[in-house]
Design a protein around this motif. Structure first.
Motif, PDB file in Angstrom:
ATOM      1  N   ASP A 185     -62.842  -5.280  -7.675  1.00  0.00           N
ATOM      2  CA  ASP A 185     -63.000  -5.236  -6.219  1.00  0.00           C
ATOM      3  C   ASP A 185     -62.747  -6.600  -5.580  1.00  0.00           C
ATOM      4  OD1 ASP A 185     -63.540  -2.518  -6.148  1.00  0.00           O
ATOM      5  OD2 ASP A 185     -65.724  -2.795  -6.272  1.00  0.00           O
ATOM      6  N   ASP A 186     -63.276  -7.652  -6.186  1.00  0.00           N
ATOM      7  CA  ASP A 186     -63.077  -8.998  -5.639  1.00  0.00           C
ATOM      8  C   ASP A 186     -61.604  -9.393  -5.662  1.00  0.00           C
ATOM      9  OD1 ASP A 186     -65.771  -9.254  -5.150  1.00  0.00           O
ATOM     10  OD2 ASP A 186     -66.183 -10.376  -6.990  1.00  0.00           O
ATOM     11  N   GLU A 215     -59.598  -7.397  -3.002  1.00  0.00           N
ATOM     12  CA  GLU A 215     -59.825  -7.929  -1.665  1.00  0.00           C
ATOM     13  C   GLU A 215     -59.114  -9.268  -1.467  1.00  0.00           C
ATOM     14  OE1 GLU A 215     -63.585  -9.615   0.857  1.00  0.00           O
ATOM     15  OE2 GLU A 215     -63.898  -7.779  -0.304  1.00  0.00           O
ATOM     16  N   GLY A 263     -55.201  -8.540  -1.641  1.00  0.00           N
ATOM     17  CA  GLY A 263     -54.667  -7.468  -0.804  1.00  0.00           C
ATOM     18  C   GLY A 263     -53.941  -6.392  -1.586  1.00  0.00           C
ATOM     19  N   THR A 276     -57.476  -1.409  -5.725  1.00  0.00           N
ATOM     20  CA  THR A 276     -58.504  -1.651  -6.743  1.00  0.00           C
ATOM     21  C   THR A 276     -57.971  -1.312  -8.131  1.00  0.00           C
ATOM     22  OG1 THR A 276     -60.245  -1.178  -5.143  1.00  0.00           O
ATOM     23  CG2 THR A 276     -60.872  -1.095  -7.448  1.00  0.00           C
TER      24      THR A 276
END
Length: 151
Positions: free
Chosen positions: A115-116, A119, A122, A125
């Motif tokens: 997830d990190d 994010e 861009g 997941t």
């Protein structure tokens, strides 16, 4: 201070007792649900050895601050094999014992980090998971799978 160590061979907990019975100064060994608490009465050095469901010692955590040469001597003397600490370049070589364990470990870490990364970069997941999975998988090769149990 705590320092983690990994054995370079498979060591059954029963062997720890066998090697201990041959020592001039016996270790204080206590089994619990957390693993195996080991205390060298002569030096006061204490370890918590983690065990798996098959009865093998998977690692040891040094409880306290002790000189490295004494720690390695004690671990080797207690088990009859060499050990590596978490700061060693060899650490990743002994993290996973089997291919299945390597895969499970890589999936678990990748799930935590995906997830990190998604994010931050861009991307999806799933794409982030694949990148993290491959990085962790490559970082921890299996080298202990077919090694003999320490004797």
């Amino acid at each position: 201070m705590h320092t983690d160590f990994l054995p370079t061979r498979k060591i059954p907990v029963s062997q720890l007792y066998a090697w201990n019975s041959q020592r001039a100064f016996l270790l204080e060994i206590t089994l619990s649900h957390q693993g195996c608490f080991i205390r060298d009465q002569a030096s006061g050095t204490e370890f918590l050895a983690s065990t798996d469901d098959q009865g093998f010692i998977r690692g040891a955590t040094l409880l306290g601050d002790t000189r490295d040469h004494l720690v390695y001597l004690l671990l080797s003397d207690m088990t009859g094999c060499e050990w590596v600490n978490e700061y060693s370049e060899q650490w990743p070589l002994y993290r996973c014992w089997t291919e299945a364990e390597r895969d499970i470990h890589a999936r678990k870490v990748a799930a935590d980090l995906a997830d990190d990364r998604a994010e931050a970069e861009g991307i999806s997941t799933q794409e982030a998971f694949e990148i993290e999975y491959q990085a962790i998988y490559n970082m921890h090769p299996v080298t202990i799978e077919n090694w003999q149990v320490a004797a």
